[in-house]
Design an enzyme around this catalytic site. Sequence first.
Site, short mmCIF file in Angstrom:
data_model
loop_
_atom_site.label_atom_id
_atom_site.label_comp_id
_atom_site.label_asym_id
_atom_site.label_seq_id
_atom_site.Cartn_x
_atom_site.Cartn_y
_atom_site.Cartn_z
CG ASN A 204 -0.29 -0.10 2.47
OD1 ASN A 204 0.61 1.06 2.79
ND2 ASN A 204 -0.45 -1.12 3.08
NE ARG A 205 -1.53 4.68 -4.41
CZ ARG A 205 -0.91 4.73 -5.52
NH1 ARG A 205 0.29 4.96 -5.88
NH2 ARG A 205 -1.54 4.25 -6.63
#
Length: 398
Positions: A204-205
Amino acid sequence: MNVVLGVSGGIAAYKACELLRLLTESGHEVRVVPTRDALRFVGEPTWAALSHNPVTTEVFENVHEVPHVRIGQEADLVVVAPATADVLAKAAHGLAGDLLTNTLLTARCPVVFAPAMHTEMWEHPATRANVATLRERGALVIEPAVGRLTGTDTGPGRLPEPEEIFQICRRVLRGTPRDLAGRTVVVSAGGTREPLDPVRYLGNRSSGLQGYALARTAVARGAEVVLIAANVALPDPAGVKIVRVETARELRDAVLAASADADAVVMAAAVADFRPAETHDRKIKKTDAEPDPIHLVKNPDILAELGERRRAAGAATPRVIVGFAAETDDVLANGQAKLARKGCDLLVVNQVGADLAFGKPDNAATVLVAGGEPVEVPRGPKEDLADRVWDLVAARLG
Ligand code: CTP
């Protein structure tokens, strides 16, 4: 503000030049007070040129100005970087053989020590006792970083990076409370990666900015901080113990181990709820056939497990468990349900959207409080949100 930069005789003295530059460039009036041995590493002209102030090591120079009393009395902050085992020992015992130790005795402002020495010296019972004494008296003694020391050896004892020491000084000058002194807190940060094969992962970011802001602010408030970092590419905050992990299961093991005797745990990491059922040992090659679907299995819910373990053990530790959540609608209702479901004490609900995203320096949130009223935190730097979280944690720790 008036800052005294004490420098003692360690090889890391050269890094104090950078700290000095950061302090003067942010508008502070800095007096450098080196020890005699510090001048063996970096000479007087360097300190004088960078600080635009006279530099003395002795109390018998410029006696008419009574520098041994005045410098300490006028200071808004004294920071000693690097602080050797010798200067920590002298400060703990109130010795006053030179200008720096005199200044430490006359200063009534906050005092920050950034120790740097060989691991054996840092871990020696004499140094441990001196550090404990200084902390009991209210000084902020930053844990040294772990890494390469003067020779080829590595271990705890490195001076943290000047920029990170500066960040602590900045917070202390702003009057940050020392309300987490003596507390141990665990902060998770970043985002987990779940490997598919040796070169690919599901991730994920999350940048880790919010978790690192929590760790930084907790150090300035006096806490012992274990920072569990999942795939974060940010500079190490000064004074924290960093444990690096990659996957959700590694994060779980690290969080549970560190939480056993922690006062508070803050789960700021973005944890993958699922991972590939199978991790290939070799790189998945493309063929002419259609690709195989990726089957997912559930990861452990670490936050829920922390709450469940505490409940099952009937134990009081960790005293405060803090979760993070992102909600788009029915924020209060969804958040309250999550707070109860996960058994945490505080839930920081991020307002999703509105330009507040991963990797941005700002955040806005509603902090839901078990058994209390929600607290709105307006949009601002992630460090401000971190401070509001610690305010609530400190209040619950009593
Ligand atoms: N968390 C965790 N272990 C997981 C997933 C999440 O410990 N396997 C923690 C996160 O660190 C965070 C909180 O739980 O503190 C987020 O909960 P989560 O249920 O993932 O909430 P959302 O991300 O908001 O997602 P959803 O609403 O879909 O549940």
